[in-house]
Design an enzyme around this catalytic site. Structure first.
Site, PDB file in Angstrom:
ATOM      1  N   ASP A  39       0.829  -1.208   0.000  1.00 11.77           N
ATOM      2  CA  ASP A  39       0.000   0.000   0.000  1.00 11.77           C
ATOM      3  C   ASP A  39       0.861   1.255   0.000  1.00 11.77           C
ATOM      4  OD1 ASP A  39      -2.755  -1.221   2.091  1.00 11.77           O
ATOM      5  OD2 ASP A  39      -2.211  -1.578   0.000  1.00 11.77           O
ATOM      6  N   GLU A 122     -12.622   6.748  12.449  1.00 13.83           N
ATOM      7  CA  GLU A 122     -12.790   5.298  12.573  1.00 13.83           C
ATOM      8  C   GLU A 122     -11.662   4.603  11.825  1.00 13.83           C
ATOM      9  OE1 GLU A 122     -16.286   5.905   9.408  1.00 13.83           O
ATOM     10  OE2 GLU A 122     -16.356   3.950  10.387  1.00 13.83           O
ATOM     11  N   LYS A 124      -9.589   2.536   9.195  1.00 11.83           N
ATOM     12  CA  LYS A 124      -9.762   2.224   7.772  1.00 11.83           C
ATOM     13  C   LYS A 124      -9.406   0.759   7.570  1.00 11.83           C
ATOM     14  CE  LYS A 124      -8.452   3.765   3.123  1.00 11.83           C
ATOM     15  NZ  LYS A 124      -8.068   2.425   2.615  1.00 11.83           N
TER      16      LYS A 124
END
Length: 706
Positions: A39, A122, A124
């Site tokens: 990523d 929140e 991911k």
């Protein structure tokens, strides 16, 4: 980042190369479920593309990656056009990026500096985006994100996921699309790979997933929904698409509605009144990232007010009102020199890689977790610090140097007790329990905790002190602490009064509740409710030990029949174990845990020594006749007027049994605020549900009949 191109020609050439390279990685990730880069590397390509486009805006391509979402769907599933596009998020990589995001929101909405911009935050989650369309409050369509406009129909597959409700309650709108992530928990991922390996004809032919995200994506996008059903998939809701009505004026209110409707939402979801509060939430989630049951790669912030979201709208492929604050992931190459076994406080045996020292994320890494026996076959490695906290081995580079095979130990290196893995589990655990040095502090802390013996004044700090002095090593030693009275008085922090209070508290537990004592021993699968159920059958602790001996003998006497498959033999043995226990709702896992504990001679010695110090009376529950006598009750949600332990005690005093999960055998569910999946299951099974006030009426009514 490398310097920007000097000329239009150089910029155009780089943008062309980046467009082709990013499109290829999008296809590998979203369509083939086989990414080739991390990523972090993908994000670096996107940042490079964005930087060149910002410097040369007249060269932005029609097929620019900044305008694309995901990749085109694969060919084996039917295509679905999303009623509202499923867009991606822009990324932030620093605190400054987050502050810039909030500043852009202020400028766009023309807010003054005194106007607070409240955000939600929140985790991911690293899963596969999925949209669930409910019409008439029934699930009619599930679709993957695809390229954001066109996804894949995975309705039959989604219906096999337990976390996804088939119907919404009556207060939900007639039309509503719930959006979230289909994912696979880390433990489930490891168990799946282990099962696929065991089922393969040869190790070489086994299908092995590279990571939980790939496993989730590959499992959901199957032609055969039966394969999906066999995979441990879960769903976490975080938003919505097309809706006839929205149940709230803020993001937080809608998320609360999703929770009420039976969807799982992140326990770490929070509202941040300021940018600083949002960053504090980010850092808190980053600290626990490695301990979460699922993989995450950042924190998502959203503007809380929905009217502001509507005004902000979208730009390109992303909303202006949300951003993903990504975690760093640094990697470095090194060499694996040796493998040691580390025993955790709960007995789990974890292989630890001893590495050639290497710098990663500002620290020198010499050790890394290998998680379990499946990750041992390594020599040259790529190392990274997960969440910038815990080193992990993420890739094997070479195996040029010959080495002997490494075998996972079958005995604990700390105490010599047997080390076993329960059926269906990957983790191998020491059975030594209270006699294992690695587990002693945690086990003794649990033994004296409020739910167990509840010895006031004997906290973790005192236990650690007495362990270090060699005064205690097992539970029975607690009742011999008075032998060290003079030495204790001479220690800093201990006075006559505190010492006397401690010894009085210990003496008061010489005749403890038998169930609390059993629970305090920390035997796997034996919580306080199970301990009470076992003692309802056995009445005394010696009788319980006799039951354990019967279970040990049964396991030794039961052998596979000629040609019997291992799974069928295990099922037959488990059924015999459960029948030997003879208590409803107590299965084979409890029986095997009891047998494992008493089969270990060290544990039996600890047991006998403890019972020489204490004399628990026979276990009897004095139950009053009531309308719930003989029924099974489940408490769920937050109880506001009494603790969960008190509620359980009330139920048992009324002749009821308290269970931890809802099943067809459940008679009544008492639901407080925040009740989720258990409430949904109760509705599916048409089980009576009452609130805390009604429960109080039942308790008061029974008192009136005394």
């Amino acid at each position: 980042m490398d310097a920007l191109p000097a000329t239009d020609a150089d910029a155009a050439a780089q943008l062309d190369q980046l467009a082709r390279e990013i499109a290829r990685h999008n296809r590998l990730y979203h369509t083939d479920d086989a990414p080739e880069v991390s990523d972090a590397d993908y994000d670096a390509l996107m940042r490079r593309n964005a930087a060149i486009e910002a410097a040369f805006p007249h060269l932005i391509r029609p097929d620019s990656p900044s305008k694309q979402v995901g990749a085109a769907p694969a060919g084996h599933l039917a295509k679905v056009t999303h009623a509202r596009p499923m867009l991606s998020l822009d990324n932030a990589f620093s605190d400054e990026d987050v502050a810039d995001f909030v500043a852009r929101v202020r400028r766009f909405l023309s807010l003054d500096d005194a106007e607070p911009v409240v955000l939600t935050a929140e985790p991911k989650i690293d899963g596969l985006s999925c949209s669930l369309r409910y019409e008439g409050r029934r699930l009619v369509l599930a679709a993957t994100r695809g390229d954001g406009q066109l996804g894949e129909n995975v309705t039959a597959n989604a219906l096999t996921i337990a976390d996804i409700p088939r119907e919404l309650p009556a207060d939900a709108p007639d039309l509503f699309e719930v959006r979230g992530e289909v994912y696979m928990a880390k433990a489930d991922f490891l168990a799946l790979n282990a099962r696929l390996l065991a089922e393969a004809e040869t190790p070489e032919s086994a299908r092995q997933f590279a990571n939980p995200r790939n496993a989730a994506a590959g499992s959901l996008r199957q032609k055969d929904a039966g394969i999906t059903a066999s995979r441990p998939l879960r769903f976490l809701a975080h938003g919505w698409g097309e809706a006839a009505a929205v149940p709230g004026a803020t993001q937080a209110q809608v998320v609360d509605a999703l929770r009420r409707w039976g969807f799982a939402v992140s326990d770490l979801f929070a509202v941040a009144p300021t940018t600083e509060a949002a960053l504090d939430i980010y850092r808190g989630i980053e600290r626990v990232r490695a301990d979460l049951p699922f993989d995450i790669d950042g924190v998502v912030y959203k503007v809380d007010r929905l009217d502001w979201q509507a005004r902000l709208g979208f730009v390109g492929r992303a909303p202006r009102w949300a951003i993903a604050h990504k975690f760093p992931a640094e990697q470095a190459e090194t060499t694996l020199n040796a493998i040691d076994i580390q025993v955790g406080r709960t007995g789990k045996l974890t292989p630890v890689a001893r590495l050639e020292p290497v710098g990663v994320g500002g620290v020198t890494v010499t050790n890394a977790t290998l998680h379990n026996a499946d990750e041992i076959e390594r020599l040259g490695v790529v190392i990274q610090r997960a969440g910038d906290v815990i080193p992990q081995i993420v890739a094997n580079l070479t195996r040029d140097v010959a080495r002997d095979d490494w075998h996972f130990p079958d005995h604990c290196p700390e105490c010599g007790s047997e080390a076993v893995a329960e059926a269906g589990e990957v983790d191998i655990r020491c059975t030594g329990g209270l006699i294992c040095p690695a587990q002693r502090l945690e086990r003794l802390r649990h033994f004296v905790s409020r739910g167990a013996l509840d010895i006031e004044g004997l906290g973790e700090k005192s236990i650690a002190e007495f362990l270090e002095l060699g005064w205690i090593a097992e539970p029975a030693d607690i009742f011999r602490l008075a032998d060290h009275r003079e030495a204790l008085l001479a220690r800093e922090g201990w006075k006559e009064k505190s010492v006397e209070n401690l010894f009085a508290a210990i003496e008061a537990k010489r005749a403890p509740d038998a169930a609390r004592l059993l629970f305090g021993l920390g035997i796997r699968h034996i919580g306080i409710v199970t301990a009470r159920d076992l003692l309802k059958r056995c009445v005394t602790l010696p009788a319980l030990a006799a039951l354990a001996e019967e279970l040990i003998a049964l396991r030794q006497a039961t052998t596979p029949a000629l040609g019997e498959e291992a799974s069928k033999f295990r099922n037959r043995l488990d059924k015999a174990i459960a029948e030997q226990i003879g208590v409803d709702n107590l299965g084979a896992a409890v029986g095997h845990a009891l047998a494992d504990f008493f089969h270990e001679p060290h544990n039996r010695a600890v047991w006998d020594d403890l019972l020489a110090q204490v004399s628990p009376p026979p276990f009897v529950i004095a139950a009053r006749a009531s309308e719930v006598s003989g029924k099974t009750i489940v408490f769920t949600g937050s109880l506001e007027t009494l603790s969960r332990d008190e509620a359980k005690a009330q139920a048992e005093s009324l002749g009821a049994r308290v269970a931890g999960s809802v099943s067809a055998k459940t008679d009544l569910v008492v639901a407080g605020p925040g009740a989720g999946s258990k409430l949904k299951k109760a509705a599916d099974l048409q089980i009576q549900v009452i609130d805390e006030a009604k429960w109080a009426e039942i308790v008061d009514s029974a008192k009136g009949g005394e």
